[in-house]
Design a protein around this motif. Structure first.
Motif, mmCIF file in Angstrom:
data_model
loop_
_atom_site.group_PDB
_atom_site.id
_atom_site.type_symbol
_atom_site.label_atom_id
_atom_site.label_comp_id
_atom_site.label_asym_id
_atom_site.label_seq_id
_atom_site.Cartn_x
_atom_site.Cartn_y
_atom_site.Cartn_z
ATOM 1 N N PRO A 51 19.923 69.775 74.726
ATOM 2 C CA PRO A 51 20.821 70.887 74.625
ATOM 3 C C PRO A 51 22.048 70.613 74.095
ATOM 4 O O PRO A 51 22.572 69.425 74.255
ATOM 5 N N ILE A 52 22.684 71.724 73.460
ATOM 6 C CA ILE A 52 24.141 71.439 73.168
ATOM 7 C C ILE A 52 25.124 71.385 74.130
ATOM 8 O O ILE A 52 26.277 70.505 73.908
ATOM 9 N N LEU A 53 25.006 72.249 75.173
ATOM 10 C CA LEU A 53 25.750 72.099 76.473
ATOM 11 C C LEU A 53 25.297 71.044 77.169
ATOM 12 O O LEU A 53 24.205 70.646 77.642
ATOM 13 N N ALA A 54 26.374 70.150 77.914
ATOM 14 C CA ALA A 54 26.224 69.088 78.518
ATOM 15 C C ALA A 54 26.207 69.452 80.347
ATOM 16 O O ALA A 54 25.960 68.669 81.018
ATOM 17 N N ASP A 55 26.504 70.716 80.328
ATOM 18 C CA ASP A 55 26.464 71.324 81.822
ATOM 19 C C ASP A 55 25.218 70.850 82.646
ATOM 20 O O ASP A 55 23.967 71.134 82.138
ATOM 21 N N PRO A 56 25.160 70.047 83.629
ATOM 22 C CA PRO A 56 23.862 69.553 84.557
ATOM 23 C C PRO A 56 22.835 70.980 84.716
ATOM 24 O O PRO A 56 21.610 70.734 84.621
ATOM 25 N N THR A 57 23.706 71.878 85.133
ATOM 26 C CA THR A 57 22.784 73.031 85.356
ATOM 27 C C THR A 57 21.995 73.761 84.394
ATOM 28 O O THR A 57 20.723 73.922 84.401
ATOM 29 N N VAL A 58 22.742 73.627 83.200
ATOM 30 C CA VAL A 58 21.878 73.884 81.968
ATOM 31 C C VAL A 58 20.905 73.126 81.590
ATOM 32 O O VAL A 58 19.665 73.684 81.198
ATOM 33 N N GLN A 59 21.190 72.012 81.670
ATOM 34 C CA GLN A 59 19.888 70.894 81.368
ATOM 35 C C GLN A 59 19.012 70.791 82.177
ATOM 36 O O GLN A 59 17.634 70.869 81.818
ATOM 37 N N GLU A 60 19.087 71.161 83.581
ATOM 38 C CA GLU A 60 17.703 71.371 84.400
ATOM 39 C C GLU A 60 17.143 72.832 84.018
ATOM 40 O O GLU A 60 15.867 72.496 84.305
ATOM 41 N N TYR A 61 17.860 73.559 83.862
ATOM 42 C CA TYR A 61 17.234 74.920 83.502
ATOM 43 C C TYR A 61 16.243 74.888 82.323
ATOM 44 O O TYR A 61 15.134 75.229 82.252
ATOM 45 N N LEU A 62 16.653 74.025 81.202
ATOM 46 C CA LEU A 62 16.265 73.923 79.848
ATOM 47 C C LEU A 62 14.807 72.844 80.353
ATOM 48 O O LEU A 62 13.910 72.935 79.555
ATOM 49 N N LYS A 63 15.172 72.056 81.254
ATOM 50 C CA LYS A 63 13.805 71.161 81.511
ATOM 51 C C LYS A 63 12.611 72.016 82.199
ATOM 52 O O LYS A 63 11.398 71.880 81.816
ATOM 53 N N LYS A 64 13.185 73.009 82.916
ATOM 54 C CA LYS A 64 12.234 73.971 83.306
ATOM 55 C C LYS A 64 11.649 74.890 82.355
ATOM 56 O O LYS A 64 10.453 75.099 82.538
ATOM 57 N N LEU A 65 12.180 75.139 81.515
ATOM 58 C CA LEU A 65 11.879 75.875 80.247
ATOM 59 C C LEU A 65 10.838 75.025 79.539
ATOM 60 O O LEU A 65 9.880 75.400 78.784
ATOM 61 N N ALA A 66 11.103 73.950 79.106
ATOM 62 C CA ALA A 66 10.432 72.776 78.376
ATOM 63 C C ALA A 66 8.967 72.669 79.079
ATOM 64 O O ALA A 66 7.950 72.698 78.469
#
Length: 276
Positions: free
Chosen positions: A90-105
């Protein structure tokens, strides 16, 4: 030097997605820009579709808004030159964003799996969640864009996708056989969930047993009928009759929409004009 190597390994092993290009020629030169760019753009587009699907907004022409695109944006976190593999983070380092992207992955790879295993038709037809069903069918174009890099002019013989952040080194390993399989899916269709639609019949196609209807709002739908149901409508005395059709919408691979444009009816019912 050792610290730098460990740092690179950590970046790769924490990659949300990995894409590895395999081929004897790639031992002499890297993957070309054309093959790399098509593959990376396809992965990003699949991520966008996964987000829209989870939100219930995966329809033709839909695109995440600016804020969502920022949260979904990926970048190359690391490249392993010896195997021409790229880790996407992810470009953004925000932990919330990263967790959401894991869900998307996880959602993404559950959709890609059928294309790799070779049973995507069976999977999409058995999927009860309509949004997930449409997602699986809609990413055909993107998966094909990745797989079509195989045996092209760039020396790519296989492409492997993984998700280190989800503890999956390899999710799909596409080969030339995958390319053949996807080409056979090009004009395939699948049926959605059982539903009822109504509309006025304004055109008939006797050779194919199809009638065209107009629904409220001006949308048109092609209805596929049995011989007996087609004849019932064909010889109906009223012009522009209103019918209720019970059956399943028909979707084509590569099309991202829940809007019904084709419908297989297994039961029809004439409605009086005052029902419209």
């Amino acid at each position: 030097m050792m610290e730098n190597t460990l740092d690179q390994r950590e970046k790769y092993e924490n990659g949300l997605f990995t894409v590895r290009f395999i081929g004897d020629e790639l031992k002499l030169h890297g993957v070309n820009i054309y093959d790399l760019s098509h593959s990376l753009l396809a992965i990003q587009r699949i991520v966008h579709k996964a987000h829209l699907s989870i939100e219930g907004n995966l329809v033709k022409g839909a695109f995440p808004n600016k804020e969502a695109r920022q949260r979904l944006a990926l970048q190359i976190g690391e490249r392993r030159r010896t195997s021409d593999a790229f880790a996407l983070v992810p470009i953004l380092a925000d932990p919330t964003v990263q967790e959401y992207l894991k869900k998307l992955a996880d959602y993404v790879f559950s959709g890609i799996a059928g294309y790799y295993v070779g049973d995507v038709l069976d999977r999409v037809r058995k999927e009860n969640n309509q949004d997930k069903q449409i997602f699986i069918g809609s990413i055909y174009t993107e998966v094909a864009n990745i797989v079509n890099r195989i045996d092209a002019s760039g020396g790519v013989e296989a492409i492997s996708l993984g998700a280190p952040a989800l503890n999956h080194e390899t999710i799909a390993a596409f080969t030339s056989d995958s390319k053949t399989y996807l080409s056979k899916l090009k004009n395939e269709t699948f049926l959605g969930n059982y539903q009822e639609i109504k509309g006025r019949v304004y055109k008939l196609y006797p050779a194919s047993k199809i009638v065209a209807i107009r629904r409220s709002g001006g949308r048109t739908v092609s209805i596929f009928l049995s011989d007996s149901d087609f004849d019932r409508i064909r010889y109906h005395k009223e012009s522009n009759p209103l019918f209720l059709f019970k059956g399943r919408p028909r979707y084509q691979f590569g099309v991202e929409t829940k809007i019904v444009s084709e419908f297989e009816a297994d039961e029809i019912e004439y409605l009086n004009n005052d029902v419209d």
